[in-house]
Motif scaffolding. Structure first.
Motif, PDB file in Angstrom:
ATOM      1  N   ALA A 468       0.864  -1.182   0.000  1.00  0.00           N
ATOM      2  CA  ALA A 468       0.000   0.000   0.000  1.00  0.00           C
ATOM      3  C   ALA A 468       0.895   1.224   0.000  1.00  0.00           C
ATOM      4  N   LEU A 469       0.615   2.145  -0.914  1.00  0.00           N
ATOM      5  CA  LEU A 469       1.350   3.402  -0.977  1.00  0.00           C
ATOM      6  C   LEU A 469       0.440   4.501  -0.449  1.00  0.00           C
ATOM      7  N   TYR A 470       0.889   5.190   0.586  1.00  0.00           N
ATOM      8  CA  TYR A 470       0.139   6.280   1.192  1.00  0.00           C
ATOM      9  C   TYR A 470       0.737   7.596   0.722  1.00  0.00           C
ATOM     10  N   GLY A 471      -0.081   8.455   0.137  1.00  0.00           N
ATOM     11  CA  GLY A 471       0.450   9.692  -0.415  1.00  0.00           C
ATOM     12  C   GLY A 471      -0.398  10.898  -0.105  1.00  0.00           C
ATOM     13  N   GLU A 504      -8.300   4.662  -2.546  1.00  0.00           N
ATOM     14  CA  GLU A 504      -9.177   5.432  -1.662  1.00  0.00           C
ATOM     15  C   GLU A 504      -9.517   6.781  -2.287  1.00  0.00           C
ATOM     16  N   GLU A 505     -10.793   7.151  -2.206  1.00  0.00           N
ATOM     17  CA  GLU A 505     -11.239   8.408  -2.809  1.00  0.00           C
ATOM     18  C   GLU A 505     -11.243   9.523  -1.762  1.00  0.00           C
ATOM     19  N   THR A 506     -10.123  10.201  -1.628  1.00  0.00           N
ATOM     20  CA  THR A 506     -10.078  11.398  -0.795  1.00  0.00           C
ATOM     21  C   THR A 506     -10.569  12.612  -1.565  1.00  0.00           C
ATOM     22  N   ASN A 507     -10.436  12.557  -2.892  1.00  0.00           N
ATOM     23  CA  ASN A 507     -10.879  13.632  -3.771  1.00  0.00           C
ATOM     24  C   ASN A 507     -11.076  13.035  -5.151  1.00  0.00           C
ATOM     25  N   HIS A 608      -4.719  14.803  -3.187  1.00  0.00           N
ATOM     26  CA  HIS A 608      -5.323  16.041  -3.692  1.00  0.00           C
ATOM     27  C   HIS A 608      -5.939  16.864  -2.564  1.00  0.00           C
ATOM     28  N   VAL A 609      -5.526  16.568  -1.317  1.00  0.00           N
ATOM     29  CA  VAL A 609      -5.975  17.326  -0.149  1.00  0.00           C
ATOM     30  C   VAL A 609      -4.761  17.568   0.734  1.00  0.00           C
ATOM     31  N   LYS A 610      -4.400  18.810   0.918  1.00  0.00           N
ATOM     32  CA  LYS A 610      -3.238  19.119   1.743  1.00  0.00           C
ATOM     33  C   LYS A 610      -3.452  18.610   3.163  1.00  0.00           C
ATOM     34  N   GLY A 611      -2.422  17.985   3.709  1.00  0.00           N
ATOM     35  CA  GLY A 611      -2.485  17.514   5.078  1.00  0.00           C
ATOM     36  C   GLY A 611      -3.144  16.165   5.244  1.00  0.00           C
ATOM     37  N   LEU A 612      -3.538  15.513   4.154  1.00  0.00           N
ATOM     38  CA  LEU A 612      -4.252  14.238   4.218  1.00  0.00           C
ATOM     39  C   LEU A 612      -3.554  13.210   3.335  1.00  0.00           C
ATOM     40  N   LEU A 613      -3.545  11.955   3.798  1.00  0.00           N
ATOM     41  CA  LEU A 613      -2.982  10.856   3.017  1.00  0.00           C
ATOM     42  C   LEU A 613      -4.099  10.012   2.417  1.00  0.00           C
ATOM     43  N   THR A 614      -3.888   9.591   1.183  1.00  0.00           N
ATOM     44  CA  THR A 614      -4.752   8.598   0.566  1.00  0.00           C
ATOM     45  C   THR A 614      -4.022   7.260   0.544  1.00  0.00           C
ATOM     46  N   LYS A 615      -4.752   6.194   0.229  1.00  0.00           N
ATOM     47  CA  LYS A 615      -4.179   4.851   0.248  1.00  0.00           C
ATOM     48  C   LYS A 615      -4.454   4.155  -1.070  1.00  0.00           C
ATOM     49  N   ALA A 616      -3.381   3.754  -1.757  1.00  0.00           N
ATOM     50  CA  ALA A 616      -3.484   2.985  -2.999  1.00  0.00           C
ATOM     51  C   ALA A 616      -2.886   1.600  -2.748  1.00  0.00           C
ATOM     52  N   VAL A 617      -3.680   0.556  -2.957  1.00  0.00           N
ATOM     53  CA  VAL A 617      -3.232  -0.814  -2.712  1.00  0.00           C
ATOM     54  C   VAL A 617      -2.867  -1.469  -4.036  1.00  0.00           C
ATOM     55  N   TYR A 618      -1.617  -1.952  -4.130  1.00  0.00           N
ATOM     56  CA  TYR A 618      -1.101  -2.604  -5.333  1.00  0.00           C
ATOM     57  C   TYR A 618      -0.932  -4.097  -5.075  1.00  0.00           C
TER      58      TYR A 618
END
Length: 804
Positions: A468-471, A504-507, A608-618
């Motif tokens: 999982a890459l958190y960005g 994950e849909e943060t934006n 796409h949200v400052k201060g927040l991490l999203t999660k992409a699972v590969y």
């Protein structure tokens, strides 16, 4: 649309309490007038005690700048302020039209309207005006005789009602945008006309001199929506022009808050006002979630926006220490809970100390009463067909414009109730996790970097080759990027493929995927193949350092999604899986600047949200080309729909309709295809616009559980042809007893993704109902072109619970 609770008010009585999130400011008398002068303290407006004051209110739109749609008067050539009055001038002459203007200004907003505004719990109005109301015929920035007549009236009425005023120059000399709210469509000369810039500054100086000492004036909103031609980067010009206006105001008024307007690229480019020598300056933007940005207008989008949408603004304001005005906002679309949504937005703004004014107070239309579109607080209580511009007499127009102050009002009592009740109504919005930290494990010999000031991300190992890459970060777009990067120095030869399990849909514009980058700079040349949370796949590129990025949309896919990139010298091949899960490949050009050993390749993720991490699972990131297609995962288990293949007719007479399904629009019929019944949209027989569709309501669901609606779709008679239909959408909606349904989730499926396979593809959307009854819909939009071709065939519809 269903009518809400409507009350007709000719004389208005009781004034409601101000909303809890706002400080009630009492009259103090003195030179300031009835209201005390608010002052700027850091990122807040404060009273004399130093306590935060959150102003909440509305716009007085269509008063001193006409927007014909707000009259129900839009016609060909009558779609802006200029066109509206010009049409009447051509018929009746300038002198008579001046009298029409006076009649409108005298009657559109009066004391009874300010009394109504107080009933909504509001303590501020934003007053949009056209510069022509003030400027003399010399067009040199001087004030005409009697030029302040109507602004004086607006300010005085507001002060008498103990309501603050934000003065908004909605139309600036020269024109700041090609859009209608600037007064004249297509006029955006402000950016190149220094004389127009001087006039704007001179007018604002005169305004500040006249009103700056008055406590009722909360702020100056110096320019509405300065969007130029919607494509040019006008940020540097905007800083220069706002600076001129600021300096002119400060010559006569040192204290009143000046709001610098955002461009289409935000407000952060202004930096810290103090570093520009600006004093008491704040920033202002407009929020129309679901209409302009943030995704489709669904409850899920609003839940996500309320959870994440303001985090970047919070961070920016904390850094810049400036006040913030949401000068216009609206939930707009009728989701069955707009009044409740508006309360949630006002509370979210007020908790932060932001000023907020919804668009708009009043709108009149041909029909009567309060309808569900949410654009207004009051409307006409009786039908109001607009006079014919070609044939109606002058007296007809004069009588209409003179009658606003006496016409019975329909008032949105439901909105009043929601805005003024002690606790906001529970809309059962989905709760989204606020993720600011993540594990940081090492993934083989890959390195990590957080580019462009993105908050620290993370990597979490999953299984043998998954992770999982958190960005974080704001975007990979325009000429600056901010994101998390898992990368290598690949050299001039490499080949990798990846499979994304979930994102994950943060934006709406969160991104994950593969990127080749010239260097680690935030403005580096790059080539990116990414997927958005809705499954849409895009290739983007920046052709040289510092240039603006461009994009090409490729397909829409359901997860898992495969991505591929290969480089052999100057040759690059990208690959992606389509809606069938099959790999598609194409060659693309390598951007400039890939000449050094600083080149990077790897996986990106950004929230796409400052201060927040999203999660992409590969599932995997491996060298080489994928050896097999990626099977799509659809929910299994019992199908909850009745007549899923449309085999059963409505009855013996209505055989072209499917039993248990409802429909609207034309040429969406149950028909026999290859000896079996399907549902067919006959696009080639449709001869006008408007959507068509079908729906079925399903009861007995488990609220809070996730469901998937899917259908097999294929295009017929469209191979190699132009003029096929425009869009296919799948919707999930909550259904309430006696109330209109609310959209939970909506997916717009590119038609090309369906027609790529003549045997058809299964398309799907997932969502979580908040009640036990849900509506599933298939919506199609015909092309606007002449010579429509082909049919869209639907079969094997299914609604299944997702087993986690």
């Amino acid at each position: 649309m269903s009518l809400k609770n409507i009350s007709i008010h000719i004389l208005v009585g009781v004034v409601a309490l101000l909303s809890l999130c706002c400080v009630s400011v009492q009259a103090t008398g003195g030179d300031e007038g009835m209201l005390e002068k608010l002052r700027v303290k850091g990122k807040y407006l404060v009273d004399k005690r130093g306590e935060m004051v959150a102003l909440k209110g509305c716009n007085l739109g269509n008063w001193f700048l006409i927007e014909p749609w707000m009259f129900g008067a839009s016609r060909e050539g009558i779609n802006d302020h200029y066109g509206f009055w010009k049409k009447l001038e051509d018929r009746f002459g300038v002198e008579k039209v001046d009298a029409l203007k006076e009649a409108h200004y005298e009657n559109w907003i009066t004391e009874r309207d300010f009394a109504e505004i107080k009933r909504f719990g509001f303590n501020v109005v934003r007053v949009p005006f056209h510069y022509e109301r003030l400027e003399s015929d010399s067009r040199d920035g001087t004030i005409r005789a009697g030029g302040f007549k109507w602004l004086d009236k607006a300010v005085d009425m507001a002060e008498n009602a103990e309501i603050y005023v934000i003065l908004d120059m909605h139309a600036v000399p020269g024109g700041q945008s090609i859009d209608a709210p600037s007064g004249r469509i297509g006029e955006n000369n402000l950016w190149t006309d220094e004389q127009a810039q001087m006039r704007a500054a001179k007018l604002w100086k005169a305004i500040a001199k006249r009103y700056g000492h008055r406590g009722v004036i909360a702020a100056y909103d110096v320019m509405n929506e300065p969007w130029d031609n919607f494509s040019r980067d006008n940020r540097e010009d905007l800083v220069k022009i706002v600076g001129k206006i600021h300096d002119a105001i400060r010559e006569v008024d040192e204290t009143t808050l000046v709001y610098a307007p955002g461009s289409l690229r935000g407000v952060e480019f202004y930096g810290k006002p103090a570093e520009r020598g600006w004093k008491n300056v704040g920033y202002t933007e407009h929020h129309y979630p679901g209409l302009f940005g943030n995704g489709d207008p669904t409850l899920d989008m609003h839940a996500r926006n309320l959870a994440y949408g303001f985090m970047g603004i919070d961070e920016m304001l904390e850094d810049k220490q400036v006040p913030y005005l949401v000068g216009e906002f609206n939930a707009v679309f009728d989701l069955g809970g707009n009044s409740g949504l508006m309360r949630h937005y006002y509370d979210a703004y007020g908790e932060r100390g932001w000023q907020a004014t919804m668009w708009s107070y009043k709108l009149v239309k041909e029909g009567a009463g309060i309808e569900g579109d949410g654009w207004y607080m009051v409307s006409n209580a009786e039908p109001l067909p607009w006079p014919d511009f070609e044939t109606a007499s002058y007296d007809t127009f004069y009588e209409l414009l003179s009658a606003w102050s006496q016409a019975p009002l329909a008032v949105d009592e439901e909105l009043i109730e929601r805005l003024t009740e002690a606790e906001p109504i529970d809309l059962k919005l989905k709760k989204y996790e606020i993720r600011r930290t993540a594990p940081e494990q090492k993934y083989g010999d890959w390195k990590v970097a957080d580019i462009g000031g993105a908050i620290k991300g993370g990597v979490e190992l999953i299984g043998e080759n998954g992770f999982a890459l958190y960005g974080g970060g704001s975007d990979i777009w325009t000429n600056r990027d901010s994101f998390r990067y898992l990368y290598k120095r690949p050299g001039k030869q490499f080949e990798y493929h990846a499979v994304i399990e979930s994102f994950e849909e943060t934006n709406r514009y969160a991104k994950t995927g593969l990127m080749l980058r010239a260097n680690g700079g935030e403005d580096s040349a790059m080539l990116m193949l990414n997927v958005f949370p809705n499954g849409e796949v895009m290739v983007a590129r920046r052709d040289k350092d510092g240039a603006d990025a461009t994009e090409k949309k490729l397909t829409i896919d359901s997860f898992p999604t495969g991505l591929y990139m290969k480089r052999a010298g100057d040759q690059v091949v990208i690959g992606y899986t389509d809606a069938r899960g099959e790999w598609q490949y194409e060659k693309v050009d390598l951007p400039e600047g890939f000449e050094s050993d600083n080149e990077m390749f790897g996986v990106v993720a950004l929230s796409h949200v400052k201060g927040l991490l999203t999660k992409a699972v590969y599932q995997k990131l491996e060298e080489g080309k994928a050896k097999a297609d990626i099977p799509k995962k659809f929910a299994s288990g019992p199908n909850l729909l009745i007549n899923d293949s449309f085999e059963i007719a409505k009855n013996d007479i209505d055989k072209d309709q499917a039993k248990e399904w409802n429909r609207w629009g034309d040429w969406f019929n149950r028909s026999k295809i290859d000896d079996q019944y399907s549902l067919v949209f006959y696009h080639n027989r449709r001869n006008d616009g408007g959507t068509s569709g079908i729906w079925q309501d399903v009861s007995g669901l488990e609220a809070g559980e996730e469901y998937e609606f899917s259908v097999l779709a294929k295009g017929v008679g469209v191979k190699g042809a132009e003029g096929f239909l425009k869009a296919v959408e799948l919707h999930l909606e909550n259904v309430y007893e006696g109330k209109k349904s609310r959209v939970i989730k909506k997916l717009n499926v590119p038609v090309e993704a369906i027609t790529a396979d003549e045997s058809g593809v299964r398309i799907s959307v997932r969502g979580v109902p908040e009640v036990e009854k849900m509506r599933v819909l298939i919506v199609v939009s015909p092309s606007n072109e002449d010579g429509r071709v082909g049919q869209m065939v639907f079969d094997q519809a299914a609604l299944r619970k997702v087993q986690n």
